[in-house]
Each structure stands twice: as C-alpha cells, then as structure tokens.
Enzyme design. Sequence first.
Site, PDB file in Angstrom:
ATOM      1  N   ARG A  27       2.968 -65.150  11.856  1.00 51.97           N
ATOM      2  CA  ARG A  27       4.422 -64.984  11.777  1.00 51.97           C
ATOM      3  C   ARG A  27       5.029 -65.843  10.675  1.00 51.97           C
ATOM      4  O   ARG A  27       6.160 -65.623  10.274  1.00 51.97           O
ATOM      5  CB  ARG A  27       5.049 -65.357  13.131  1.00 51.97           C
ATOM      6  CG  ARG A  27       4.657 -64.426  14.245  1.00 51.97           C
ATOM      7  CD  ARG A  27       5.145 -64.921  15.584  1.00 51.97           C
ATOM      8  NE  ARG A  27       6.593 -64.896  15.701  1.00 51.97           N
ATOM      9  CZ  ARG A  27       7.287 -63.843  16.100  1.00 51.97           C
ATOM     10  NH1 ARG A  27       6.670 -62.725  16.417  1.00 51.97           N
ATOM     11  NH2 ARG A  27       8.604 -63.886  16.192  1.00 51.97           N
ATOM     12  N   GLY A  98      14.795 -68.584  16.804  1.00 49.12           N
ATOM     13  CA  GLY A  98      16.110 -67.988  16.593  1.00 49.12           C
ATOM     14  C   GLY A  98      17.003 -68.967  15.868  1.00 49.12           C
ATOM     15  O   GLY A  98      16.536 -69.977  15.335  1.00 49.12           O
ATOM     16  N   GLU A 467       6.332 -51.598  -4.784  1.00 50.17           N
ATOM     17  CA  GLU A 467       5.469 -52.101  -3.716  1.00 50.17           C
ATOM     18  C   GLU A 467       4.226 -52.777  -4.292  1.00 50.17           C
ATOM     19  O   GLU A 467       3.783 -53.818  -3.805  1.00 50.17           O
ATOM     20  CB  GLU A 467       5.099 -50.951  -2.760  1.00 50.17           C
ATOM     21  CG  GLU A 467       4.143 -51.297  -1.643  1.00 50.17           C
ATOM     22  CD  GLU A 467       4.615 -52.420  -0.722  1.00 50.17           C
ATOM     23  OE1 GLU A 467       5.781 -52.836  -0.804  1.00 50.17           O
ATOM     24  OE2 GLU A 467       3.782 -52.899   0.073  1.00 50.17           O
ATOM     25  N   LYS A 471       3.288 -56.642  -3.579  1.00 54.04           N
ATOM     26  CA  LYS A 471       1.997 -57.076  -3.021  1.00 54.04           C
ATOM     27  C   LYS A 471       1.383 -58.139  -3.913  1.00 54.04           C
ATOM     28  O   LYS A 471       0.881 -59.155  -3.444  1.00 54.04           O
ATOM     29  CB  LYS A 471       1.006 -55.901  -2.896  1.00 54.04           C
ATOM     30  CG  LYS A 471       1.258 -54.912  -1.794  1.00 54.04           C
ATOM     31  CD  LYS A 471       0.930 -55.398  -0.407  1.00 54.04           C
ATOM     32  CE  LYS A 471       2.082 -56.032   0.292  1.00 54.04           C
ATOM     33  NZ  LYS A 471       3.118 -55.224   0.848  1.00 54.04           N
ATOM     34  N   GLU A 474       3.409 -61.550  -3.769  1.00 54.41           N
ATOM     35  CA  GLU A 474       3.410 -62.319  -2.522  1.00 54.41           C
ATOM     36  C   GLU A 474       2.050 -62.925  -2.192  1.00 54.41           C
ATOM     37  O   GLU A 474       1.998 -63.988  -1.583  1.00 54.41           O
ATOM     38  CB  GLU A 474       3.969 -61.522  -1.341  1.00 54.41           C
ATOM     39  CG  GLU A 474       3.136 -60.376  -0.840  1.00 54.41           C
ATOM     40  CD  GLU A 474       3.771 -59.675   0.374  1.00 54.41           C
ATOM     41  OE1 GLU A 474       3.635 -58.460   0.471  1.00 54.41           O
ATOM     42  OE2 GLU A 474       4.389 -60.349   1.220  1.00 54.41           O
ATOM     43  N   LYS A 589       5.934 -63.243   8.664  1.00 53.97           N
ATOM     44  CA  LYS A 589       5.655 -61.838   8.953  1.00 53.97           C
ATOM     45  C   LYS A 589       6.896 -61.113   9.473  1.00 53.97           C
ATOM     46  O   LYS A 589       7.167 -59.987   9.112  1.00 53.97           O
ATOM     47  CB  LYS A 589       4.522 -61.750   9.983  1.00 53.97           C
ATOM     48  CG  LYS A 589       4.110 -60.332  10.338  1.00 53.97           C
ATOM     49  CD  LYS A 589       3.294 -59.715   9.238  1.00 53.97           C
ATOM     50  CE  LYS A 589       2.873 -58.305   9.528  1.00 53.97           C
ATOM     51  NZ  LYS A 589       2.434 -57.629   8.302  1.00 53.97           N
TER      52      LYS A 589
HETATM   53  C1  AGP Z   1       5.743 -57.301   2.692  1.00 55.37           C
HETATM   54  O1  AGP Z   1       4.383 -57.409   2.573  1.00 55.37           O
HETATM   55  C2  AGP Z   1       6.387 -58.101   3.750  1.00 55.37           C
HETATM   56  N1  AGP Z   1       5.655 -58.247   4.926  1.00 55.37           N
HETATM   57  C3  AGP Z   1       7.875 -57.834   3.901  1.00 55.37           C
HETATM   58  O2  AGP Z   1       8.446 -57.383   2.716  1.00 55.37           O
HETATM   59  C4  AGP Z   1       8.302 -56.907   5.059  1.00 55.37           C
HETATM   60  O3  AGP Z   1       8.021 -55.580   4.758  1.00 55.37           O
HETATM   61  C5  AGP Z   1       9.806 -57.117   5.313  1.00 55.37           C
HETATM   62  O4  AGP Z   1      10.019 -58.437   5.713  1.00 55.37           O
HETATM   63  C6  AGP Z   1      10.363 -56.162   6.326  1.00 55.37           C
HETATM   64  O5  AGP Z   1       9.686 -56.270   7.546  1.00 55.37           O
HETATM   65  P1  AGP Z   1       9.939 -55.238   8.718  1.00 55.37           P
HETATM   66  O6  AGP Z   1       9.327 -53.954   8.309  1.00 55.37           O
HETATM   67  O7  AGP Z   1       9.297 -55.855   9.903  1.00 55.37           O
HETATM   68  O8  AGP Z   1      11.421 -55.081   8.847  1.00 55.37           O
END
Ligand code: AGP
Length: 594
Positions: A27, A98, A467, A471, A474, A589
């Site tokens: 996460r 949160g 995309e 990739k 990141e 995540k």
């Molecule tokens: C990309 O590899 C990331 N994990 C990130 O851009 C992700 O797609 C974004 O945070 C949105 O996440 P979600 O689909 O859970 O809303």
Amino acid sequence: MCGIIGYTGEKQAQPILLNGLAKLEYRGYDSCGIAISAENIELYKDAVRVEALRKASPELKGTLGIGHTRWATHGAPSRINAHPHLDCTGNIAVVHNGVISNYQELKSRLVDEGHKFVSETDTEVISHLIEKYYHGDIEEAVESAVADIEGSYALIVLVKDEPGLAVARKDSPLILGLGDRENFVASDVPAILDYTDRVVYLEDGDTGFITGNDVKVKRDGKEVEREEHKVSWSVEEARKAGYEHFLLKEIHEQPKVIRSILGEYTREKELVADTLGVKDTDIESMLIIACGTSHHAALVGKYIIEELLGIPVRAELASEFNYYSHTLAGGVSLAIIQSGETADTLKAMRKLKEAGNRVIAITNVVGSTASRIASHTIYTGAGPEISVAATKTFMAQLMVLYWLGLSYSRLDARRLSGLVKELRQMPGKVQQVLDDEDSIIEQAKYLSGFENVFYIGRGMSYPLALEGALKLKEISYIHAEGYAAGELKHGPFALLGTDTPVIAIVPEDDTYEAMLTSIKEIKARGSPVIALAEEGDETIEELADAVISVPRVDRLFSPIVNIVVLQLLAYYTARERGCSIDFPRNLAKSVTVE
Ligand code: AGP
C-alpha cells in the site's frame, strides 16, 4: 496508503501483526509500528521497513495487539510520528488510516483541557479524544470520539485491560477477518489471508468491538448484522510464486486475467442492459473518471466506446473534475478505480451521484468504498495486485471497456461477431508477447543508460504512450514523457537529441502513415527511435533504430498487445537499474488522500 492490522485470539500477536504488516507493504509506507497489550501496553515503532522493525523490535508478549504502516501526511516520517499513538496515560493505543480534517481545532481544544501531544500527526487527537471519553466502556468512548471527528478514518483502538479491540470506519477501508477462536481486523484482505478467508466488510459509519470469540458491529450505537464473505483469492495468488518480483508475476498473469473476464462477461449479453441501467439507444454520451493508470484506461475507453457506440465520450481526471461542475448532467458515468479507495475518484463519484448520474464503478476490490457508492459495480476479478505499479488491473479494465463497448455496439453484426471472435484470441496473443521477451530485454538494457525518454503514439496508442511513460518513471525513476505524436513538434522537439530516445507505438491502423512521418522528423533531430510495430512490418525496420515486434491483431485491439511490451520494457529497465520494483519510493498503491 497507511495499512492497519489488529489481532485478538490465543496466539502470540507480535508475529501475526508483523506478518500482516509485511503483506500491507504494497500500500506504500515510510514507517511502521506495533502495540501489544499485556500487563501494560508495550509499543515499538520506527521510520523503517517492516523487516527492519521485525529484526529490531524486542519480543513483546501478548495475544492482543495492533499494527500500522504509515504513509506520511501530517508530519515527516519519524519514530515519533509513526503509529500506534498513545494517550497521556499510555493505556490507550490507536492506529489510523485516513485524514482527520478538523484535527487542529480538536487538538487546541484538547491542549486547553490539559492533554499533552508528542507528535505532529492528526491521528494523535484520536487517542486523546478516546482518553477524554473513556470511563470504562471502550465502545462508548470510541463512538463519542468519532462523533467529534471530521474526515476519513479506519481505526483500531487498544485499551489496557479491555479484552478485545474497538474499531470504526468512515471513508477508509476496514475489514474483519473471522477465525477459529481468533479474529482479525485489517485495511485489506492480503494482511489476513494467511489465517482466514472469511471476511466481513465494514460499512461507513460502523463501529464495533472484536474479541477472540466474538465480533460485534454497531451503527448509531445499535448492533447490526453484517454479511460474511468468502475471499475468492488464494494465498498463492498473493505470493510471488517463484517470480523475482510481484510485478513480473502480475504481468505474466494477464492472459489468465483476459480469459477470466471473457468467460465472465462475454457470454451473457443480456447482463449489459442491467449494467448500464439504460437501453443502448438511450446512451447519448458518456463520462469516464479515473486517476493515474486507470485514467489511461479511461482514455483508451474513450476511443473504444466512441468507435463502437458512435457517441461522444469524455475521459476526465477525477482530481480535476472535482474542481469544476458546470458540465454535469444526469446520465451514465463510469468510474475506473482499481483499488476502490482512491480519494479523488470517490469524491468525483459522490459528486456525480448527487447530480443524478448513474455511476458504474469498475474496480478490482470487492466490498470497496467505490462499490458502495456506485449505482452498479463491475468487478475486474484480476486477483490481488501487490506491486504498486498497476499492470494486470489495467488490462482487466481494458477488457471490461471492450466488453461494454462491444455489448452496446452499433456496428453491423458481421463486424461485431468478427471482433468478438478476435477478442477471444487475445490471451494467446498476449502470451506470444510474454514468450518472446528477448528483444524487450535488449532494449531495456539500452534504455537503462538514459535519464530522459519520450513515448509517442496517436489515436488509441496515445494513452498507451502515457501509460508506458508512467510505468517507466514510477519504477525505474527515469524521467519519461508520454506524448501524442503530433504534439511533439509543438515544443518538446527542443529536447530531442542523441541522449533522448523515443519509443514510438506504431500499429498499422489509421495513424500509421502519420506515425512514419513523426518518426522521420524525430530521426532528423538525432533521437534514437525504438518502435513497437506489427510482425512483418518492413517499412518500420528500415526507419527505426530498433523494432520490437508485436503480434498482428485487429486495429481496435492493438492496446492489448502493445501495453504488455511497455510493461515489460519498464520492468526490465528498472531491474537493470537495480530499483525497488514492487515498492517504488514515495508511492502508495491506494491513494486515499486528496
Ligand atoms: C500506476 O501504476 C499507479 N498504481 C497509479 O497511477 C494508480 O493507477 C492510481 O493511483 C489510481 O488508482 P486506482 O485505480 O486504485 O484509483
């Protein structure tokens, strides 16, 4: 973002909590900690990885405890700011996921009342609020505390001499895991999957209390029933299964993911009318909202749905959409949200619902907040995606979009059945890319020596360029830009040169000739060009410095094969550079804050 876990039962809590925290690492976090209740509350926390905490922490004996991985929002990553947070007496420990939006106001009030704060976090107000309200009944104290709080929270509270854990949730995920003479609470299923596959998804506004033998959930102070679910993932699915990284495993799972979605959705065409809640002839336009990789899927979806349904589609970044509202209208909207918990997308979903839209969530997480807000949920069923970088869930989102597009398609029957037939070939086509990765590895080695890379495409390949670049940046920390090929000459040409390679996505569709022109222009400025092209494309062989061949597919499906190449390219480049592939720095995540 932050992950929380709690255990109550007959076993020693410490190893279970540490194991759970390790499973929540995906996460994203920068510090972690645990607290165990025995005679007193013993606590150990630091700004370190879970493995370091495991090695450094003393043996804390006790069968009741809580743990946390923190992704810093209020206050830097440090031992003091790490959770759990205690009250003044040291008898109450809290872990929280949160953001408490009114924490400054609450903190001033509590300080005036004599409470001493030690951290910079918003969370610490919760332990002090519970201290204020605790007169022997922890459930009542937590209910009173959460009534004062504004913002989002998933909370676990440990109080000395109490036989179990108090819990509460609002706008942050929290599940209960049901065991045999033991129970668990966690942010997410992977944290508890080693021990049980029986879960209860708490709902917003729920509070509760769990002991080893009992689980009580309350709403507005009254006990309520919450349905028990069986998790469909296996423990193996949440493990690396012999792969060096989760990311590589998840990239390789894509043929299976495609097969499963095809099996789930393409047979039963009549499901579709229920899904969108309207007849196909009633859909005049569509809005898709999402963030990050899911937004790139939304952009591909725009091309798919515009082409197949012949209607205008807007694909918007949820974080931007939330700050203007004049174009809202009652209609059908899609929210693409892998985690089901992304704060910006959830906010946009609520806004759309309030404006009278029917909001369809496309998510991978059963029981997630998105599924609770949505008018209807389409589950992507991709299984657990542990690596922070989204791959197989992106593929699953594309497949759902193809399915929706084809199901509502206004194409003639012949073209439609040809496309459905071809869609069924996709697991094999993707497998072909996976089986033939040598040229990708070779290009990844080459790319790993650069600090700037452009990705270009046109039409459906433009979102893929975005995309592919995301990739790469990141996980390899190389600066990468995705561009619509036609836009490069409107500014970015200034950056081209021998030290800036360009990855060009060149399917033989309507954009082909224009892509060839773009490549010639780029070559004239000295940039090396690596092209993704269809097998047997000799023209591109002559033009580009290197070519990665992809299987030939219908032009509508080129994103399915090209994205796998881009994922592998990013993976092997990051591997070559020795990066932390599954858990890149600073990233989470599921992004549960705005
Ligand atoms: C990309 O590899 C990331 N994990 C990130 O851009 C992700 O797609 C974004 O945070 C949105 O996440 P979600 O689909 O859970 O809303």
